[in-house]
Design a protein around this motif. Structure first.
Motif, PDB file in Angstrom:
ATOM      1  N   MET A 117      65.679   5.153-132.165  1.00 60.70           N
ATOM      2  CA  MET A 117      65.460   6.353-132.958  1.00 60.70           C
ATOM      3  C   MET A 117      64.095   6.963-132.674  1.00 60.70           C
ATOM      4  SD  MET A 117      68.012   7.352-134.829  1.00 60.70           S
ATOM      5  CE  MET A 117      67.289   8.305-136.169  1.00 60.70           C
ATOM      6  N   LEU A 118      63.076   6.140-132.525  1.00 64.21           N
ATOM      7  CA  LEU A 118      61.731   6.656-132.279  1.00 64.21           C
ATOM      8  C   LEU A 118      61.597   7.275-130.889  1.00 64.21           C
ATOM      9  CD1 LEU A 118      59.662   3.876-134.061  1.00 64.21           C
ATOM     10  CD2 LEU A 118      59.729   6.307-134.678  1.00 64.21           C
ATOM     11  N   VAL A 119      62.466   6.904-129.973  1.00 65.79           N
ATOM     12  CA  VAL A 119      62.498   7.562-128.674  1.00 65.79           C
ATOM     13  C   VAL A 119      63.103   8.950-128.811  1.00 65.79           C
ATOM     14  CG1 VAL A 119      63.570   7.533-126.383  1.00 65.79           C
ATOM     15  CG2 VAL A 119      62.547   5.440-127.307  1.00 65.79           C
ATOM     16  N   ARG A 120      64.091   9.082-129.684  1.00 64.22           N
ATOM     17  CA  ARG A 120      64.784  10.359-129.837  1.00 64.22           C
ATOM     18  C   ARG A 120      64.072  11.314-130.804  1.00 64.22           C
ATOM     19  NH1 ARG A 120      71.256   9.701-129.213  1.00 64.22           N
ATOM     20  NH2 ARG A 120      71.233   8.044-127.642  1.00 64.22           N
ATOM     21  N   VAL A 121      63.573  10.773-131.884  1.00 68.15           N
ATOM     22  CA  VAL A 121      62.985  11.612-132.930  1.00 68.15           C
ATOM     23  C   VAL A 121      61.502  11.830-132.621  1.00 68.15           C
ATOM     24  CG1 VAL A 121      62.647  11.914-135.411  1.00 68.15           C
ATOM     25  CG2 VAL A 121      64.651  10.673-134.570  1.00 68.15           C
ATOM     26  N   ASP A 122      61.232  12.859-131.852  1.00 70.71           N
ATOM     27  CA  ASP A 122      59.855  13.151-131.459  1.00 70.71           C
ATOM     28  C   ASP A 122      59.743  14.635-131.126  1.00 70.71           C
ATOM     29  OD1 ASP A 122      57.192  12.779-130.865  1.00 70.71           O
ATOM     30  OD2 ASP A 122      57.536  11.082-129.496  1.00 70.71           O
ATOM     31  N   GLU A 123      58.528  15.121-131.132  1.00 68.60           N
ATOM     32  CA  GLU A 123      58.280  16.549-130.949  1.00 68.60           C
ATOM     33  C   GLU A 123      58.464  16.990-129.498  1.00 68.60           C
ATOM     34  OE1 GLU A 123      54.600  17.821-132.809  1.00 68.60           O
ATOM     35  OE2 GLU A 123      54.705  16.141-134.209  1.00 68.60           O
ATOM     36  N   ARG A 206      58.532  10.881-122.419  1.00 75.83           N
ATOM     37  CA  ARG A 206      57.791  11.156-123.649  1.00 75.83           C
ATOM     38  C   ARG A 206      57.360   9.866-124.336  1.00 75.83           C
ATOM     39  NH1 ARG A 206      61.055  14.762-127.771  1.00 75.83           N
ATOM     40  NH2 ARG A 206      62.299  12.864-127.802  1.00 75.83           N
ATOM     41  N   ALA A 207      58.266   8.905-124.395  1.00 74.45           N
ATOM     42  CA  ALA A 207      57.954   7.623-125.039  1.00 74.45           C
ATOM     43  C   ALA A 207      56.852   6.893-124.277  1.00 74.45           C
ATOM     44  CB  ALA A 207      59.210   6.764-125.127  1.00 74.45           C
ATOM     45  N   GLN A 208      56.911   6.950-122.956  1.00 81.97           N
ATOM     46  CA  GLN A 208      55.888   6.289-122.139  1.00 81.97           C
ATOM     47  C   GLN A 208      54.532   6.956-122.307  1.00 81.97           C
ATOM     48  OE1 GLN A 208      57.463   6.346-118.143  1.00 81.97           O
ATOM     49  NE2 GLN A 208      58.995   4.780-118.571  1.00 81.97           N
ATOM     50  N   GLU A 209      54.525   8.283-122.363  1.00 76.25           N
ATOM     51  CA  GLU A 209      53.282   9.004-122.564  1.00 76.25           C
ATOM     52  C   GLU A 209      52.680   8.667-123.926  1.00 76.25           C
ATOM     53  OE1 GLU A 209      51.765  11.683-120.185  1.00 76.25           O
ATOM     54  OE2 GLU A 209      52.731   9.923-119.301  1.00 76.25           O
ATOM     55  N   ARG A 210      53.512   8.584-124.934  1.00 79.25           N
ATOM     56  CA  ARG A 210      53.030   8.257-126.281  1.00 79.25           C
ATOM     57  C   ARG A 210      52.498   6.825-126.330  1.00 79.25           C
ATOM     58  NH1 ARG A 210      53.147  10.437-131.141  1.00 79.25           N
ATOM     59  NH2 ARG A 210      54.534  12.153-130.619  1.00 79.25           N
ATOM     60  N   ALA A 211      53.225   5.907-125.703  1.00 75.81           N
ATOM     61  CA  ALA A 211      52.803   4.501-125.703  1.00 75.81           C
ATOM     62  C   ALA A 211      51.481   4.317-124.957  1.00 75.81           C
ATOM     63  CB  ALA A 211      53.884   3.637-125.071  1.00 75.81           C
ATOM     64  N   SER A 212      51.238   5.166-123.972  1.00 74.77           N
ATOM     65  CA  SER A 212      50.001   5.079-123.183  1.00 74.77           C
ATOM     66  C   SER A 212      48.841   5.821-123.834  1.00 74.77           C
ATOM     67  CB  SER A 212      50.245   5.647-121.777  1.00 74.77           C
ATOM     68  OG  SER A 212      51.258   4.918-121.105  1.00 74.77           O
ATOM     69  N   GLY A 213      49.125   6.494-124.946  1.00 75.39           N
ATOM     70  CA  GLY A 213      48.074   7.232-125.635  1.00 75.39           C
ATOM     71  C   GLY A 213      47.761   8.568-125.011  1.00 75.39           C
ATOM     72  N   HIS A 214      48.644   9.055-124.149  1.00 76.58           N
ATOM     73  CA  HIS A 214      48.427  10.333-123.492  1.00 76.58           C
ATOM     74  C   HIS A 214      48.955  11.477-124.351  1.00 76.58           C
ATOM     75  CE1 HIS A 214      48.686   7.993-119.437  1.00 76.58           C
ATOM     76  NE2 HIS A 214      47.502   7.867-120.013  1.00 76.58           N
ATOM     77  N   LYS A 215      48.385  12.650-124.165  1.00 73.56           N
ATOM     78  CA  LYS A 215      48.902  13.828-124.836  1.00 73.56           C
ATOM     79  C   LYS A 215      50.248  14.189-124.231  1.00 73.56           C
ATOM     80  CE  LYS A 215      47.862  18.682-125.852  1.00 73.56           C
ATOM     81  NZ  LYS A 215      46.902  19.801-125.678  1.00 73.56           N
ATOM     82  N   ILE A 216      51.217  14.463-125.079  1.00 74.52           N
ATOM     83  CA  ILE A 216      52.551  14.824-124.600  1.00 74.52           C
ATOM     84  C   ILE A 216      52.548  16.307-124.255  1.00 74.52           C
ATOM     85  CG2 ILE A 216      54.994  14.977-125.214  1.00 74.52           C
ATOM     86  CD1 ILE A 216      54.529  12.584-127.080  1.00 74.52           C
ATOM     87  N   THR A 217      52.777  16.621-122.994  1.00 75.16           N
ATOM     88  CA  THR A 217      52.713  18.007-122.534  1.00 75.16           C
ATOM     89  C   THR A 217      54.055  18.486-122.012  1.00 75.16           C
ATOM     90  OG1 THR A 217      52.136  17.473-120.239  1.00 75.16           O
ATOM     91  CG2 THR A 217      50.317  17.607-121.850  1.00 75.16           C
ATOM     92  N   GLY A 218      54.234  19.794-122.060  1.00 81.56           N
ATOM     93  CA  GLY A 218      55.442  20.387-121.523  1.00 81.56           C
ATOM     94  C   GLY A 218      55.564  20.174-120.024  1.00 81.56           C
TER      95      GLY A 218
END
Length: 253
Positions: A117-123, A206-218
Motif C-alpha cells: 500500500m505504501l508503494v501505491r499510496v504516494d504523491e 518512487r519507493a526507491q527514491e523515498r527510501a534513499s531520502g531523495h526528493k521525488i521528482t517528475g
C-alpha cells in the motif's frame, strides 16, 4: 496503454488502469470555467493559464494521497510495536485497500499489505502530472479536453461511455472517457498511475527514491512511463523534455 478496469466515474463506465470512483472532498472544490485555450496566441500566456487551471486539482489529489499515506504510516507504527488496530481503523484500511486494489488477507492488516500500500499510496509531482496533461491534451485544445474534460487520454470500452475517436482503427471498440470536470480527470489519472500494474516501474522508482531520502521528482518518475504510450522511450524522453523546458512554471518538483 491507458485503460484496463471498468468502473463508474462521473456518470459513465470508465476503463482506466485503476480509476476509482472519486472520493467526495470535505469541502466541494469550486469549479472553474475552462479557459478557451484555442484562442490564446501568446505561448507564454497559454502555458501559464493551462498550468494554473489544472494545478488546484493536482494539489487537491496530492493532499488526498498525503492524508491516506499518513494514515497508513500511523497504522504501520502501531503494527510494528504490536499495538492492536482499532475496528474503525481496520474499516478505513479495508476501504483504502479496496480503492487501491490491495485487499486485506483474511481481513487482517499484514506487513506485506502495508508495504504494498505504501508503494501505491504516494504523491505524484505536479511537474509530471501537468506535463502529461499538456502533452496528451495539446495544451487543452484537443477535442477530448474540450468536450469531455479528458486531459490524459483515458479510454473506456462500454458503447456510449465517451467520445468516439475519429481516427479509431477498424475493429477497435474503445472510446475516450468523458468527465464532469477537470478534477475528475486528474483524479482518474492519479488512481491510474498509483494502482495499475502497467506503472509498477514508476511506483518502484518512487519507493526507491523515498527510501534513499531523495526528493521525488517528475523527471525521475517519468522513467517509469514506458507503457503509458505505444511510443515507449520516445514518450518518456518527450515528457522529460517538457519538464525541463517549462521549469519556469513549476511550483513543485
Amino acid at each position: 496503454m491507458k485503460n484496463i478496469k471498468q468502473t463508474a466515474v462521473a456518470g459513465c463506465t470508465l476503463v482506466i488502469f485503476g480509476c476509482a470512483e472519486p472520493e467526495k472532498p470535505a469541502e466541494e472544490t469550486k469549479r472553474v470555467t475552462r479557459p478557451d485555450f484555442n484562442v490564446m496566441e501568446d505561448v507564454t500566456h497559454k502555458k501559464q493559464t493551462f498550468f494554473n487551471f489544472l494545478r488546484p486539482a493536482v494539489s487537491q489529489e496530492n493532499a488526498r494521497v498525503s492524508q491516506e499515506r499518513s494514515f497508513l504510516l500511523a497504522i504501520q507504527a502501531q503494527f510494528k510495536v504490536g499495538q492492536a488496530i482499532q475496528e474503525n481503523d481496520l474499516d478505513e484500511a479495508r476501504q483504502l485497500g479496496d480503492a487501491y486494489k490491495v485487499e486485506l488477507t483474511d481481513d487482517k492488516i499484514t506487513e506485506q499489505w502495508l508495504d504494498e500500500m505504501l508503494v501505491r499510496v504516494d504523491e505524484i509531482p505536479e511537474t509530471l502530472v501537468l506535463s502529461q496533461a499538456a502533452n496528451e491534451s495539446g495544451w487543452g485544445t484537443s477535442r477530448f479536453a474540450k468536450e469531455g474534460n479528458n486531459y490524459f487520454g483515458q479510454w473506456c470500452y462500454t458503447p456510449g461511455c465517451g467520445l468516439v475517436p475519429s481516427a479509431r482503427n477498424e475493429g477497435a471498440t474503445h472510446e475516450v472517457a468523458v468527465f464532469s470536470d477537470a478534477q475528475q480527470s486528474v483524479h482518474a489519472y492519479f488512481m491510474n498511475v498509483n494502482r495499475n500494474r502497467a506503472y509498477a516501474e514508476l511506483r518502484e522508482i518512487r519507493a526507491q527514491e523515498r527510501a534513499s531520502g531523495h526528493k521525488i521528482t517528475g523527471l525521475k518518475l517519468a522513467e517509469g512511463l514506458h507503457r503509458y504510450s505505444e511510443r515507449g522511450q520516445d514518450y518518456v524522453d518527450e515528457i522529460q523534455g517538457m519538464i525541463r523546458h517549462n521549469r519556469q512554471y513549476w511550483q513543485q518538483g
